[in-house]
Write a protein that holds these residues in place. Structure first.
Motif, PDB file in Angstrom:
ATOM      1  N   TYR A  61      34.417  -5.035 -19.302  1.00  0.00           N
ATOM      2  CA  TYR A  61      33.963  -6.349 -18.845  1.00  0.00           C
ATOM      3  C   TYR A  61      32.456  -6.329 -18.638  1.00  0.00           C
ATOM      4  O   TYR A  61      31.895  -5.358 -18.141  1.00  0.00           O
ATOM      5  CB  TYR A  61      34.616  -6.716 -17.508  1.00  0.00           C
ATOM      6  CG  TYR A  61      35.974  -7.358 -17.662  1.00  0.00           C
ATOM      7  CD1 TYR A  61      36.086  -8.721 -17.928  1.00  0.00           C
ATOM      8  CD2 TYR A  61      37.139  -6.618 -17.527  1.00  0.00           C
ATOM      9  CE1 TYR A  61      37.325  -9.320 -18.073  1.00  0.00           C
ATOM     10  CE2 TYR A  61      38.385  -7.204 -17.666  1.00  0.00           C
ATOM     11  CZ  TYR A  61      38.473  -8.557 -17.942  1.00  0.00           C
ATOM     12  OH  TYR A  61      39.692  -9.144 -18.077  1.00  0.00           O
ATOM     13  N   HIS A  89      45.353 -13.895 -11.752  1.00  0.00           N
ATOM     14  CA  HIS A  89      44.477 -13.794 -12.922  1.00  0.00           C
ATOM     15  C   HIS A  89      43.979 -15.199 -13.213  1.00  0.00           C
ATOM     16  O   HIS A  89      44.765 -16.089 -13.523  1.00  0.00           O
ATOM     17  CB  HIS A  89      45.282 -13.230 -14.095  1.00  0.00           C
ATOM     18  CG  HIS A  89      44.452 -13.018 -15.326  1.00  0.00           C
ATOM     19  ND1 HIS A  89      45.004 -12.893 -16.569  1.00  0.00           N
ATOM     20  CD2 HIS A  89      43.111 -12.907 -15.498  1.00  0.00           C
ATOM     21  CE1 HIS A  89      44.033 -12.723 -17.454  1.00  0.00           C
ATOM     22  NE2 HIS A  89      42.887 -12.725 -16.836  1.00  0.00           N
ATOM     23  N   HIS A  91      40.973 -17.882 -14.932  1.00  0.00           N
ATOM     24  CA  HIS A  91      39.844 -18.219 -15.796  1.00  0.00           C
ATOM     25  C   HIS A  91      39.333 -19.594 -15.400  1.00  0.00           C
ATOM     26  O   HIS A  91      40.088 -20.413 -14.892  1.00  0.00           O
ATOM     27  CB  HIS A  91      40.259 -18.231 -17.272  1.00  0.00           C
ATOM     28  CG  HIS A  91      40.461 -16.849 -17.831  1.00  0.00           C
ATOM     29  ND1 HIS A  91      40.453 -16.586 -19.176  1.00  0.00           N
ATOM     30  CD2 HIS A  91      40.662 -15.657 -17.228  1.00  0.00           C
ATOM     31  CE1 HIS A  91      40.647 -15.292 -19.372  1.00  0.00           C
ATOM     32  NE2 HIS A  91      40.786 -14.704 -18.219  1.00  0.00           N
ATOM     33  N   HIS A 105      36.436 -15.162 -17.239  1.00  0.00           N
ATOM     34  CA  HIS A 105      37.345 -14.576 -16.254  1.00  0.00           C
ATOM     35  C   HIS A 105      36.661 -14.687 -14.884  1.00  0.00           C
ATOM     36  O   HIS A 105      35.540 -14.203 -14.727  1.00  0.00           O
ATOM     37  CB  HIS A 105      37.572 -13.116 -16.667  1.00  0.00           C
ATOM     38  CG  HIS A 105      38.431 -12.341 -15.763  1.00  0.00           C
ATOM     39  ND1 HIS A 105      39.768 -12.133 -16.020  1.00  0.00           N
ATOM     40  CD2 HIS A 105      38.148 -11.693 -14.606  1.00  0.00           C
ATOM     41  CE1 HIS A 105      40.274 -11.386 -15.047  1.00  0.00           C
ATOM     42  NE2 HIS A 105      39.308 -11.102 -14.182  1.00  0.00           N
TER      43      HIS A 105
HETATM   44 ZN    ZN Z   1      40.952 -12.689 -17.594  1.00  0.00          ZN
END
Ligand code: ZN
Length: 140
Positions: A61, A89, A91, A105
């Motif tokens: 990342y 999780h 976005h 993200h």
């Molecule tokens: Zn993600």
């Protein structure tokens, strides 16, 4: 392809606290309510945001911070289990005062005003496990 089948248990909507970190508020809420499987949607505004971009080649990342006041034009995510704990999780797409958009993200963001809804699901929660091909924690 893996398919998970759920029924809707209930729908919860929350208004987050001004000046506090978004992911922290979301995570403490799902832990407190013992939510292990859900769909997340939200809109609002943040003072700044930190997003991540997953480099598929290096499998790492790269995080970047957008240091300005932003609209949360769209936020979507899910809750499943990772390391035996509920994991959100998320976005998001943020926009600035000229309509420029930033997405990725969601790592963290400071809430100006934010409303989220969670569709809480009934059924065995998906479990995240490290996937060798992508380097990501995916549903097993
Ligand atoms: Zn993600």
């Amino acid at each position: 392809m893996r398919v998970f089948n759920f029924e809707v248990e209930n729908v919860l909507s929350i208004r987050m606290e001004h000046g506090k970190e978004l992911m922290e508020q979301l995570t403490s809420f799902i832990e407190r309510e013992k939510i292990t499987s859900a769909l997340i949607f939200g809109i609002g505004a943040v003072k700044w945001a930190e997003l991540g971009y997953y480099n598929q080649r290096t499998k790492e990342y790269r995080n970047f911070r957008i240091d300005k006041n932003l609209e949360v034009s769209s936020l979507t995510g899910n809750v499943s289990l990772k390391d035996d704990k509920p994991f959100a999780h998320v976005h998001a797409v943020f926009s600035d005062d000229e309509g420029n958009c930033y997405g990725g993200h969601l790592i963290q963001a400071e809430v100006f005003a934010f409303e989220a809804s969670l569709i809480v699901l009934k059924g065995p929660p998906p479990v995240r496990e490290l996937d060798d091909v992508t380097g990501l924690y995916l549903w097993k």
